[in-house]
Design a protein around this motif. Structure first.
Motif, short mmCIF file in Angstrom:
data_model
loop_
_atom_site.label_atom_id
_atom_site.label_comp_id
_atom_site.label_asym_id
_atom_site.label_seq_id
_atom_site.Cartn_x
_atom_site.Cartn_y
_atom_site.Cartn_z
N UNK A 1 0.84 -1.21 0.00
CA UNK A 1 0.00 0.00 0.00
C UNK A 1 0.87 1.26 0.00
N UNK A 2 1.95 1.21 0.78
CA UNK A 2 2.87 2.35 0.84
C UNK A 2 3.48 2.61 -0.55
N UNK A 3 3.92 1.53 -1.21
CA UNK A 3 4.56 1.67 -2.53
C UNK A 3 3.55 2.21 -3.55
N UNK A 4 2.32 1.70 -3.51
CA UNK A 4 1.31 2.15 -4.49
C UNK A 4 1.00 3.64 -4.30
N UNK A 5 0.84 4.03 -3.08
CA UNK A 5 0.53 5.43 -2.80
C UNK A 5 1.69 6.34 -3.26
N UNK A 6 2.92 5.88 -3.02
CA UNK A 6 4.09 6.68 -3.41
C UNK A 6 4.13 6.86 -4.94
N UNK B 1 23.53 10.83 -1.89
CA UNK B 1 23.56 12.22 -1.42
C UNK B 1 22.83 13.18 -2.37
N UNK B 2 23.16 13.12 -3.68
CA UNK B 2 22.60 14.11 -4.61
C UNK B 2 21.20 13.75 -5.07
N UNK B 3 21.05 12.49 -5.50
CA UNK B 3 19.78 12.08 -6.11
C UNK B 3 18.55 12.33 -5.20
N UNK B 4 18.61 12.01 -3.90
CA UNK B 4 17.40 12.26 -3.08
C UNK B 4 16.99 13.73 -3.08
N UNK B 5 17.97 14.65 -3.07
CA UNK B 5 17.62 16.07 -3.06
C UNK B 5 17.03 16.50 -4.39
N UNK B 6 17.66 16.06 -5.50
CA UNK B 6 17.13 16.44 -6.82
C UNK B 6 15.71 15.88 -6.96
N UNK B 7 15.54 14.61 -6.57
CA UNK B 7 14.22 13.97 -6.66
C UNK B 7 13.18 14.69 -5.84
N UNK B 8 13.57 15.12 -4.62
CA UNK B 8 12.61 15.80 -3.74
C UNK B 8 12.17 17.13 -4.34
N UNK C 1 7.87 15.24 -3.51
CA UNK C 1 7.52 14.16 -2.59
C UNK C 1 8.66 14.05 -1.58
N UNK C 2 8.31 14.01 -0.30
CA UNK C 2 9.33 14.11 0.74
C UNK C 2 10.32 12.97 0.76
N UNK C 3 9.85 11.74 0.54
CA UNK C 3 10.77 10.63 0.76
C UNK C 3 10.91 9.63 -0.39
N UNK C 4 10.14 9.81 -1.49
CA UNK C 4 10.19 8.79 -2.56
C UNK C 4 11.61 8.58 -3.06
N UNK C 5 12.37 9.65 -3.18
CA UNK C 5 13.71 9.53 -3.77
C UNK C 5 14.79 9.31 -2.70
N UNK C 6 14.38 9.21 -1.43
CA UNK C 6 15.28 8.68 -0.39
C UNK C 6 15.01 7.19 -0.24
N UNK C 7 13.72 6.83 -0.42
CA UNK C 7 13.35 5.40 -0.39
C UNK C 7 14.08 4.65 -1.51
#
Ligand SMILES: C[S@@+](CC[C@H](N)C(=O)[O-])C[C@H]1O[C@@H](n2cnc3c(N)ncnc32)[C@H](O)[C@@H]1O
Length: 235
Positions: A7-12, A173-180, A185-191
């Motif tokens: 459910x978490x993955x689908x929502x993300x 380090x870089x990708x989560x910030x660019x993704x955010x 989305x707060x955490x999709x690109x840290x996940x």
């Protein structure tokens, strides 16, 4: 199977869908196009083949199948994120005019098709989101005709040296910030890096494919191991 994880993955994916394609191209420097092209070439489809693309997202694999195989290949795409499918529909019409992909909302664990109806099953960048990998691989095995082929793409990590250090710096380090910034989305690109770190090493995932019944299992690291293509066959 862990329903809460699913459910978490689908929502993300529903929430990042509008930015998904753009971020794929940007964050991979368009390497994702080459990775899917390689996956589709590996299917070696005959005219009249039926292909199931599981976790199809915005249908990039299906579109590439139509690009590479001119004649009479039927593609069915399933995904459980409605927003990804909503964007996939007009995109197929734009990118491969005159060709169609049957798109259906479904969970890879509960496929609404009769067994042994497909010549190939594909899954690009979906398997790391699934905890019970052997069970879902068995579902794919059941969908294949004897002699049918499963091809899976998944992100990996370069195994050593400078490429590994540079990649880990970029990815963690870089990708989560660019993704955010772009996806909002707060955490999709840290996940994303977390889920890649949890994904088994290629020999271990190949062993899971064998445990699910696949034979002639092989894997091909691409772009220094940033992505790995796994292929197996149903005897
Ligand atoms: C990273 S995207 C990959 C999309 C597409 N295959 C591509 O190459 O761009 C992962 C997709 O897997 C889907 N997904 C994850 N687990 C799934 C499941 N159990 N059943 C159906 N779809 C699933 C998500 O909704 C998401 O669209």
């Amino acid at each position: 199977m862990n329903r809460r994880e699913l459910d978490f993955v689908r929502d993300m994916f529903d929430r990042i869908a509008p930015h998904y394609d753009f971020l794929n191209r940007l964050l991979s420097l368009r390497q994702d196009v080459y990775w899917r092209r390689t996956l589709v070439a590996e299917l070696d489809l005959a005219p009249g083949s039926r292909v199931l693309d599981a976790a199809c997202g915005t249908a990039d694999v299906g579109i590439e199948i139509h690009r590479q195989y001119d004649l009479g290949v039927d593609v069915v795409g399933i995904d459980f994120a409605a927003e990804m499918l909503r964007l996939a529909k007009p995109k197929v019409g734009r990118r491969v005019p005159g060709r169609s992909i049957l798109l259906a909302a479904a969970d890879a664990f509960d496929l609404p098709f009769r067994p042994a109806g497909f010549d190939a099953v594909t899954m690009a960048f979906g398997i790391r989101n699934i905890q019970d990998k052997v069970t879902v691989l068995r579902c794919f095995w059941e969908q294949l005709k004897p002699g049918g082929r499963l091809a899976i793409l998944e992100l990996g990590t370069p195994s050593r040296g400078l490429p590994r250090c540079a990649y880990l710096f970029y990815f963690n380090r870089l990708l989560p910030s660019i993704g955010r910034i772009f996806s909002r989305h707060q955490f999709a690109y840290s996940y994303l890096p977390d889920s890649v770190a949890r994904f088994p090493a290629p020999p271990a995932f190949a062993a899971m494919m064998r445990a699910a019944g696949f034979r002639r299992v092989r894997y091909l690291p691409m772009t220094k191991g940033i992505t790995v293509l796994f292929v197996g066959e149903k005897a």
